[in-house]
Scaffold this motif. Sequence first.
Motif, PDB file in Angstrom:
ATOM      1  N   SER A   1       0.827  -1.195   0.000  1.00  0.00           N
ATOM      2  CA  SER A   1       0.000   0.000   0.000  1.00  0.00           C
ATOM      3  C   SER A   1       0.866   1.252   0.000  1.00  0.00           C
ATOM      4  O   SER A   1       0.588   2.193  -0.752  1.00  0.00           O
ATOM      5  N   SER A   2       1.881   1.273   0.830  1.00  0.00           N
ATOM      6  CA  SER A   2       2.776   2.427   0.883  1.00  0.00           C
ATOM      7  C   SER A   2       4.117   1.996   1.464  1.00  0.00           C
ATOM      8  O   SER A   2       4.187   1.048   2.243  1.00  0.00           O
ATOM      9  N   ILE A   3       5.164   2.715   1.056  1.00  0.00           N
ATOM     10  CA  ILE A   3       6.521   2.450   1.560  1.00  0.00           C
ATOM     11  C   ILE A   3       7.032   3.702   2.239  1.00  0.00           C
ATOM     12  O   ILE A   3       7.049   4.780   1.636  1.00  0.00           O
ATOM     13  N   ASN A   4       7.434   3.577   3.479  1.00  0.00           N
ATOM     14  CA  ASN A   4       7.965   4.719   4.215  1.00  0.00           C
ATOM     15  C   ASN A   4       9.471   4.864   3.996  1.00  0.00           C
ATOM     16  O   ASN A   4       9.969   5.913   3.612  1.00  0.00           O
ATOM     17  N   ALA A   5      10.193   3.813   4.272  1.00  0.00           N
ATOM     18  CA  ALA A   5      11.649   3.856   4.175  1.00  0.00           C
ATOM     19  C   ALA A   5      12.143   2.612   3.452  1.00  0.00           C
ATOM     20  O   ALA A   5      11.488   1.568   3.457  1.00  0.00           O
ATOM     21  N   MET A   6      13.305   2.763   2.820  1.00  0.00           N
ATOM     22  CA  MET A   6      13.975   1.642   2.168  1.00  0.00           C
ATOM     23  C   MET A   6      15.452   1.760   2.503  1.00  0.00           C
ATOM     24  O   MET A   6      15.973   2.883   2.629  1.00  0.00           O
ATOM     25  N   GLY A   7      16.127   0.648   2.643  1.00  0.00           N
ATOM     26  CA  GLY A   7      17.533   0.757   2.983  1.00  0.00           C
ATOM     27  C   GLY A   7      18.269  -0.565   2.931  1.00  0.00           C
ATOM     28  O   GLY A   7      17.729  -1.584   2.503  1.00  0.00           O
ATOM     29  N   TRP A   8      19.506  -0.483   3.372  1.00  0.00           N
ATOM     30  CA  TRP A   8      20.408  -1.635   3.336  1.00  0.00           C
ATOM     31  C   TRP A   8      21.085  -1.815   4.695  1.00  0.00           C
ATOM     32  O   TRP A   8      21.509  -0.847   5.320  1.00  0.00           O
ATOM     33  N   HIS A   9      21.192  -3.067   5.085  1.00  0.00           N
ATOM     34  CA  HIS A   9      22.021  -3.458   6.206  1.00  0.00           C
ATOM     35  C   HIS A   9      23.053  -4.448   5.663  1.00  0.00           C
ATOM     36  O   HIS A   9      22.927  -4.951   4.543  1.00  0.00           O
ATOM     37  N   ARG A  10      24.062  -4.720   6.438  1.00  0.00           N
ATOM     38  CA  ARG A  10      25.036  -5.738   6.055  1.00  0.00           C
ATOM     39  C   ARG A  10      25.516  -6.494   7.281  1.00  0.00           C
ATOM     40  O   ARG A  10      25.465  -5.973   8.407  1.00  0.00           O
ATOM     41  N   GLN A  11      25.982  -7.704   7.035  1.00  0.00           N
ATOM     42  CA  GLN A  11      26.513  -8.515   8.116  1.00  0.00           C
ATOM     43  C   GLN A  11      27.762  -9.238   7.627  1.00  0.00           C
ATOM     44  O   GLN A  11      27.697 -10.035   6.686  1.00  0.00           O
ATOM     45  N   ALA A  12      28.877  -8.921   8.262  1.00  0.00           N
ATOM     46  CA  ALA A  12      30.146  -9.574   7.953  1.00  0.00           C
ATOM     47  C   ALA A  12      30.299 -10.804   8.844  1.00  0.00           C
ATOM     48  O   ALA A  12      29.685 -10.877   9.919  1.00  0.00           O
ATOM     49  N   PRO A  13      31.112 -11.766   8.436  1.00  0.00           N
ATOM     50  CA  PRO A  13      31.306 -12.973   9.241  1.00  0.00           C
ATOM     51  C   PRO A  13      31.770 -12.635  10.656  1.00  0.00           C
ATOM     52  O   PRO A  13      32.713 -11.857  10.839  1.00  0.00           O
ATOM     53  N   GLY A  14      31.080 -13.188  11.636  1.00  0.00           N
ATOM     54  CA  GLY A  14      31.461 -12.982  13.025  1.00  0.00           C
ATOM     55  C   GLY A  14      31.078 -11.641  13.601  1.00  0.00           C
ATOM     56  O   GLY A  14      31.454 -11.328  14.735  1.00  0.00           O
ATOM     57  N   LYS A  15      30.344 -10.849  12.829  1.00  0.00           N
ATOM     58  CA  LYS A  15      29.950  -9.516  13.302  1.00  0.00           C
ATOM     59  C   LYS A  15      28.439  -9.378  13.319  1.00  0.00           C
ATOM     60  O   LYS A  15      27.725 -10.137  12.676  1.00  0.00           O
ATOM     61  N   GLU A  16      27.972  -8.392  14.053  1.00  0.00           N
ATOM     62  CA  GLU A  16      26.541  -8.123  14.096  1.00  0.00           C
ATOM     63  C   GLU A  16      26.105  -7.390  12.821  1.00  0.00           C
ATOM     64  O   GLU A  16      26.898  -6.698  12.179  1.00  0.00           O
ATOM     65  N   ARG A  17      24.827  -7.537  12.500  1.00  0.00           N
ATOM     66  CA  ARG A  17      24.282  -6.810  11.364  1.00  0.00           C
ATOM     67  C   ARG A  17      24.308  -5.322  11.669  1.00  0.00           C
ATOM     68  O   ARG A  17      23.993  -4.896  12.788  1.00  0.00           O
ATOM     69  N   GLU A  18      24.688  -4.526  10.669  1.00  0.00           N
ATOM     70  CA  GLU A  18      24.750  -3.082  10.862  1.00  0.00           C
ATOM     71  C   GLU A  18      24.028  -2.353   9.734  1.00  0.00           C
ATOM     72  O   GLU A  18      23.949  -2.840   8.604  1.00  0.00           O
ATOM     73  N   SER A  19      23.545  -1.171  10.072  1.00  0.00           N
ATOM     74  CA  SER A  19      22.885  -0.341   9.076  1.00  0.00           C
ATOM     75  C   SER A  19      23.922   0.279   8.160  1.00  0.00           C
ATOM     76  O   SER A  19      24.977   0.735   8.616  1.00  0.00           O
ATOM     77  N   VAL A  20      23.625   0.306   6.873  1.00  0.00           N
ATOM     78  CA  VAL A  20      24.533   0.891   5.895  1.00  0.00           C
ATOM     79  C   VAL A  20      23.986   2.215   5.372  1.00  0.00           C
ATOM     80  O   VAL A  20      24.668   3.234   5.390  1.00  0.00           O
ATOM     81  N   ALA A  21      22.760   2.196   4.876  1.00  0.00           N
ATOM     82  CA  ALA A  21      22.171   3.389   4.282  1.00  0.00           C
ATOM     83  C   ALA A  21      20.669   3.224   4.229  1.00  0.00           C
ATOM     84  O   ALA A  21      20.162   2.102   4.181  1.00  0.00           O
ATOM     85  N   ALA A  22      19.973   4.361   4.212  1.00  0.00           N
ATOM     86  CA  ALA A  22      18.521   4.343   4.103  1.00  0.00           C
ATOM     87  C   ALA A  22      18.054   5.586   3.376  1.00  0.00           C
ATOM     88  O   ALA A  22      18.724   6.635   3.412  1.00  0.00           O
ATOM     89  N   VAL A  23      16.924   5.462   2.719  1.00  0.00           N
ATOM     90  CA  VAL A  23      16.295   6.602   2.057  1.00  0.00           C
ATOM     91  C   VAL A  23      14.820   6.592   2.442  1.00  0.00           C
ATOM     92  O   VAL A  23      14.163   5.556   2.439  1.00  0.00           O
ATOM     93  N   PHE A  24      14.313   7.764   2.785  1.00  0.00           N
ATOM     94  CA  PHE A  24      12.966   7.885   3.310  1.00  0.00           C
ATOM     95  C   PHE A  24      12.024   8.445   2.253  1.00  0.00           C
ATOM     96  O   PHE A  24      12.455   8.900   1.195  1.00  0.00           O
ATOM     97  N   SER A  25      10.743   8.405   2.564  1.00  0.00           N
ATOM     98  CA  SER A  25       9.733   8.781   1.576  1.00  0.00           C
ATOM     99  C   SER A  25       9.863  10.235   1.145  1.00  0.00           C
ATOM    100  O   SER A  25       9.436  10.593   0.044  1.00  0.00           O
ATOM    101  N   ASP A  26      10.467  11.081   1.983  1.00  0.00           N
ATOM    102  CA  ASP A  26      10.640  12.476   1.603  1.00  0.00           C
ATOM    103  C   ASP A  26      11.954  12.710   0.859  1.00  0.00           C
ATOM    104  O   ASP A  26      12.295  13.846   0.545  1.00  0.00           O
ATOM    105  N   GLY A  27      12.683  11.612   0.601  1.00  0.00           N
ATOM    106  CA  GLY A  27      13.918  11.735  -0.156  1.00  0.00           C
ATOM    107  C   GLY A  27      15.175  11.899   0.674  1.00  0.00           C
ATOM    108  O   GLY A  27      16.282  11.842   0.140  1.00  0.00           O
ATOM    109  N   THR A  28      15.025  12.094   1.952  1.00  0.00           N
ATOM    110  CA  THR A  28      16.215  12.241   2.790  1.00  0.00           C
ATOM    111  C   THR A  28      16.929  10.899   2.920  1.00  0.00           C
ATOM    112  O   THR A  28      16.296   9.836   2.831  1.00  0.00           O
TER     113      THR A  28
END
Length: 121
Positions: free
Chosen positions: A29-56
């Motif tokens: 119906s609608s998308i607020n935010a979209m983004g990427w996380h990553r997880q390296a071997p032996g490490k916790e998942r971390e946020s990489v980048a995101a883009v929001f509905s207003d373009g920020t």
Amino acid sequence: QVHLVESGGGLVQAGGSLRLSCAASGSISSINAMGWHRQAPGKERESVAAVFSDGTTNYADSVKGRFTVSRDNAKNTLYLQMNNLKPEDTAVYYCFITARARGLGYARNYWGQGTQVTVSS
């Protein structure tokens, strides 16, 4: 049902570039935010980048100036352009969307299956 399909991962030498894509489909119906996380071997998942509905956008400090996140709202597709890649960028990259599915009265996160990015030195 909402589905995310990622593509574009692979093996690249340090200093090289890759472009990841993530296509969202289903009863959205609608998308607020979209983004990427990553997880390296032996490490916790971390946020990489995101883009929001207003373009920020926002980025992890480790990728600022090298990665660019963008979205095509008409196609419900997310991109991550990665330049000047470093061995420490090696990880499985997961896309996500914060979206409201049709018939659902609230937004929630949906995740892709992940795509491997390997940067050799």
